[in-house]
Design a protein around this motif. Structure first.
Motif, PDB file in Angstrom:
ATOM      1  N   CYS A 242     -20.837  -7.569 -29.071  1.00 20.00           N
ATOM      2  CA  CYS A 242     -19.276  -6.929 -29.085  1.00 20.00           C
ATOM      3  C   CYS A 242     -18.574  -7.978 -28.048  1.00 20.00           C
ATOM      4  O   CYS A 242     -19.244  -8.898 -27.297  1.00 20.00           O
ATOM      5  N   PRO A 243     -17.261  -7.977 -28.080  1.00 21.15           N
ATOM      6  CA  PRO A 243     -16.475  -8.536 -26.994  1.00 21.15           C
ATOM      7  C   PRO A 243     -16.881  -8.501 -25.751  1.00 21.15           C
ATOM      8  O   PRO A 243     -17.060  -7.260 -25.277  1.00 21.15           O
TER       9      PRO A 243
ATOM     10  N   LEU B  27     -12.467  -3.876 -33.171  1.00 22.93           N
ATOM     11  CA  LEU B  27     -13.538  -4.329 -32.828  1.00 22.93           C
ATOM     12  C   LEU B  27     -13.656  -5.794 -32.484  1.00 22.93           C
ATOM     13  O   LEU B  27     -14.687  -6.451 -31.770  1.00 22.93           O
ATOM     14  N   ASP B  28     -12.714  -6.592 -32.585  1.00 14.68           N
ATOM     15  CA  ASP B  28     -12.630  -7.805 -32.135  1.00 14.68           C
ATOM     16  C   ASP B  28     -11.883  -7.988 -30.692  1.00 14.68           C
ATOM     17  O   ASP B  28     -11.853  -8.973 -30.103  1.00 14.68           O
ATOM     18  N   GLY B  29     -11.732  -6.696 -29.921  1.00 13.75           N
ATOM     19  CA  GLY B  29     -11.276  -6.614 -28.592  1.00 13.75           C
ATOM     20  C   GLY B  29      -9.961  -6.483 -28.459  1.00 13.75           C
ATOM     21  O   GLY B  29      -9.488  -6.609 -27.307  1.00 13.75           O
ATOM     22  N   ARG B  30      -9.171  -6.554 -29.358  1.00 15.29           N
ATOM     23  CA  ARG B  30      -7.824  -6.554 -29.067  1.00 15.29           C
ATOM     24  C   ARG B  30      -7.210  -5.002 -29.102  1.00 15.29           C
ATOM     25  O   ARG B  30      -7.713  -4.208 -30.004  1.00 15.29           O
ATOM     26  N   PRO B  31      -6.183  -4.525 -28.633  1.00 18.33           N
ATOM     27  CA  PRO B  31      -5.485  -3.432 -28.559  1.00 18.33           C
ATOM     28  C   PRO B  31      -5.466  -2.991 -29.949  1.00 18.33           C
ATOM     29  O   PRO B  31      -4.766  -3.641 -30.997  1.00 18.33           O
ATOM     30  N   ALA B  32      -5.631  -1.646 -30.478  1.00 16.56           N
ATOM     31  CA  ALA B  32      -5.592  -1.286 -31.764  1.00 16.56           C
ATOM     32  C   ALA B  32      -4.214  -0.626 -32.145  1.00 16.56           C
ATOM     33  O   ALA B  32      -3.663  -0.550 -33.206  1.00 16.56           O
ATOM     34  N   ARG B  33      -3.899   0.117 -30.905  1.00 24.11           N
ATOM     35  CA  ARG B  33      -2.083   0.784 -31.036  1.00 24.11           C
ATOM     36  C   ARG B  33      -2.189   1.559 -32.015  1.00 24.11           C
ATOM     37  O   ARG B  33      -1.351   1.380 -33.100  1.00 24.11           O
ATOM     38  N   PRO B  34      -2.942   2.690 -32.144  1.00 23.90           N
ATOM     39  CA  PRO B  34      -2.849   3.642 -33.288  1.00 23.90           C
ATOM     40  C   PRO B  34      -1.621   4.378 -33.273  1.00 23.90           C
ATOM     41  O   PRO B  34      -1.650   5.425 -34.356  1.00 23.90           O
TER      42      PRO B  34
ATOM     43  N   LYS C 280     -14.161   0.993 -34.318  1.00 19.25           N
ATOM     44  CA  LYS C 280     -13.383   0.993 -33.085  1.00 19.25           C
ATOM     45  C   LYS C 280     -14.207   0.862 -31.829  1.00 19.25           C
ATOM     46  O   LYS C 280     -15.407   1.209 -31.772  1.00 19.25           O
ATOM     47  N   ILE C 281     -13.770   0.409 -30.688  1.00 24.86           N
ATOM     48  CA  ILE C 281     -14.235   0.519 -29.330  1.00 24.86           C
ATOM     49  C   ILE C 281     -13.439   1.592 -28.420  1.00 24.86           C
ATOM     50  O   ILE C 281     -12.446   1.163 -27.792  1.00 24.86           O
ATOM     51  N   PRO C 282     -13.955   2.677 -28.421  1.00 27.72           N
ATOM     52  CA  PRO C 282     -13.246   3.912 -27.655  1.00 27.72           C
ATOM     53  C   PRO C 282     -13.013   3.499 -26.054  1.00 27.72           C
ATOM     54  O   PRO C 282     -14.241   3.187 -25.583  1.00 27.72           O
ATOM     55  N   ALA C 283     -11.933   3.612 -25.613  1.00 28.63           N
ATOM     56  CA  ALA C 283     -11.673   3.720 -24.228  1.00 28.63           C
ATOM     57  C   ALA C 283     -12.481   4.849 -23.440  1.00 28.63           C
ATOM     58  O   ALA C 283     -12.880   4.700 -22.448  1.00 28.63           O
ATOM     59  N   SER C 284     -12.356   5.940 -24.147  1.00 34.13           N
ATOM     60  CA  SER C 284     -13.147   6.939 -23.439  1.00 34.13           C
ATOM     61  C   SER C 284     -14.406   7.005 -22.884  1.00 34.13           C
ATOM     62  O   SER C 284     -14.747   7.661 -22.067  1.00 34.13           O
ATOM     63  N   SER C 285     -15.031   5.954 -23.447  1.00 33.03           N
ATOM     64  CA  SER C 285     -16.513   5.805 -23.145  1.00 33.03           C
ATOM     65  C   SER C 285     -16.770   5.187 -21.272  1.00 33.03           C
ATOM     66  O   SER C 285     -17.878   5.172 -21.058  1.00 33.03           O
ATOM     67  N   PHE C 286     -15.633   4.511 -21.371  1.00 34.50           N
ATOM     68  CA  PHE C 286     -15.729   3.924 -19.967  1.00 34.50           C
ATOM     69  C   PHE C 286     -16.076   5.069 -18.750  1.00 34.50           C
ATOM     70  O   PHE C 286     -16.749   4.647 -17.798  1.00 34.50           O
TER      71      PHE C 286
ATOM     72  N   ASN D 243     -20.564  -1.294 -27.874  1.00 37.81           N
ATOM     73  CA  ASN D 243     -21.054  -0.731 -29.135  1.00 37.81           C
ATOM     74  C   ASN D 243     -21.038   0.876 -29.008  1.00 37.81           C
ATOM     75  O   ASN D 243     -22.171   1.077 -28.364  1.00 37.81           O
ATOM     76  N   ASP D 244     -20.469   1.553 -29.443  1.00 38.75           N
ATOM     77  CA  ASP D 244     -20.036   2.980 -28.946  1.00 38.75           C
ATOM     78  C   ASP D 244     -21.279   3.884 -29.607  1.00 38.75           C
ATOM     79  O   ASP D 244     -21.621   4.960 -29.080  1.00 38.75           O
ATOM     80  N   GLN D 245     -21.602   3.343 -30.800  1.00 45.41           N
ATOM     81  CA  GLN D 245     -22.621   4.437 -31.659  1.00 45.41           C
ATOM     82  C   GLN D 245     -23.660   3.357 -32.203  1.00 45.41           C
ATOM     83  O   GLN D 245     -23.280   2.505 -33.120  1.00 45.41           O
ATOM     84  N   LEU D 246     -25.083   3.848 -32.175  1.00 48.66           N
ATOM     85  CA  LEU D 246     -26.015   3.083 -32.998  1.00 48.66           C
ATOM     86  C   LEU D 246     -26.638   4.163 -34.021  1.00 48.66           C
ATOM     87  O   LEU D 246     -26.385   5.471 -33.632  1.00 48.66           O
ATOM     88  N   ASP D 247     -26.844   3.613 -35.136  1.00 46.58           N
ATOM     89  CA  ASP D 247     -27.400   4.385 -36.347  1.00 46.58           C
ATOM     90  C   ASP D 247     -28.780   5.095 -35.960  1.00 46.58           C
ATOM     91  O   ASP D 247     -29.503   4.294 -34.831  1.00 46.58           O
TER      92      ASP D 247
END
Length: 401
Positions: free
Chosen positions: A355-356, A61-68, A374-380, A361-365
């Protein structure tokens, strides 16, 4: 050259100033902020080779790679599409990143012609499962990358992938298995939808009628099995015989998928001359009537076939699919483009702010507040595709275009 993903962005000149302004704002965010961010933190490599190990799975969420610890092939393929299309639009760095992701993806090519589903961050195989959803996006990305890499290899691999799918995952009553090895669970429309998008991309790339055969088959599956003509809706989960599953899952409708099919049916008609306007109108009407929050204009996540809300939140991807559907259905005519502008304003507002820079923001309630870890790359992929349809609308409206 045109603005269909094959040329640099050109300044728009469309009669509707509000659409022109929305397009300019979207373009500025995409090319000046988002692509630089995802070309840097969103790629995994070195200064000399920024996408040596492909694309990041997601960012923190801070914009850095999460590396899962893993990379899904579907995410690599989606990012290959995004950077390929950026390169075709003229964005500096797009081609270099696309080449890196493409080379990394080849680590997932199986000797038998299929593709694995997951790799380690360095490119070793984690899961050899062939997943239809992954395969759809691999085919899609190869079809687009072939417009950048004219060596012929991406088209050859795309056609080999189609042949492998037909030989190993096709079922006798239409469609394909979800996975190979086969797993339990209902048949799903979602991967078939994306496979249609991939088949259309391949056909548009090659112009060879033989490459349209898969698209014809999938549209027939939609018409005869996936579409509920009485309700004007698209089912999500099915039995082996393509009947809706029992219980709540058999009644679920995702407005975002309805909108995706609206765009796909129009695209199918544009490329093949075979149209299903009644089906597209029904899907669009249901989505507009039940799937859009009248106060915010946000597209809801999940409904039932009678329009009842199951999940009232709003994923980012559904907004970009509503944008594409709105453009191909009405363009700026129906309400002077107000709905198109509203969707873009929603993207640039609650999704692309707070967001960075260059992320989302991928999801709103249901109350419109960002949620998620997280910030999913897949949304791009969805964002780039939505922008491309808006860009096509604006540039086709230019005098003399």
């Amino acid at each position: 050259m045109t603005a269909d993903g094959m040329a640099p962005v050109t300044p728009p000149a469309v009669a509707d100033d509000k659409i022109r302004q929305a397009h300019a704002a979207f373009r500025s965010w995409l090319f000046e902020t988002a692509l630089p961010a995802w070309g840097d933190a969103g790629c995994d490599g070195t200064a000399d080779d920024p996408a040596r190990w492909g694309a990041q799975e997601h960012l923190a969420l801070d914009g850095r790679p999460a590396r899962p610890g893993f990379k899904r092939m579907r995410v690599q393929a989606r990012q290959l599409y995004a950077f390929t299309r950026a390169a075709l639009y003229g964005w500096p760095g797009g081609a270099e990143r696309a080449r890196g992701i493409y080379r990394f993806m080849l680590s997932g090519l199986r000797a038998d012609g299929g593709w694995v589903s997951r790799l380690t961050p360095e490119g070793a195989v984690l899961d050899r499962t062939a997943d239809l959803y992954d395969l759809a996006f691999i085919l899609f990305a190869l079809s687009w990358y072939a417009r950048l890499d004219r060596s012929g290899e991406p088209v050859r691999l795309a056609r080999r992938t189609v042949a492998w799918l037909r030989a190993t995952m096709a079922t006798g009553n239409g469609g394909f298995l979800n996975t190979l090895p086969r797993t339990d669970g209902p048949r799903q429309q979602n991967p078939h939808m994306h496979l249609l998008e991939a088949a259309l991309a391949l056909f548009e790339t090659t112009g060879d009628d033989a490459d349209a055969a898969l698209a014809h088959d999938l549209v027939e599956l939609f018409r005869t099995c996936l579409f509920d003509e009485r309700a004007g809706t698209l089912g999500e989960f099915f039995t082996e015989s393509w009947q809706p599953v029992s219980g709540l899952d058999g009644t679920l409708v995702e407005p975002g998928h309805q909108y995706e099919w609206v765009w796909l049916l129009h695209e199918y008609g544009r490329l093949t001359g075979r149209t299903l306007p009644g089906h597209a109108r029904s899907l669009f009407a249901f989505g507009r009537r039940h799937g859009v929050d009248p106060d915010t204009g946000l597209v809801r996540d999940v409904l039932t076939r009678d329009g009842a809300i199951v999940r009232g939140g709003a994923r980012l991807w559904a907004q970009t699919e509503a944008l594409r559907a709105e453009i191909v259905t009405h363009g700026p005519q129906a309400d002077n483009g107000a709905q198109i502008v509203r969707i873009v304003d929603n993207l640039l507002g609650p999704y692309f702010t707070g967001c960075p820079a260059g992320t989302w923001n991928d999801q709103l309630d249901a109350a419109g507040h960002p949620v998620g870890d997280k910030i999913p790359a897949s949304s791009f992929y969805h964002i780039v595709a939505g922008y491309a349809e808006l860009d096509r609308l604006v540039n086709e409206a230019r005098p003399g275009a």
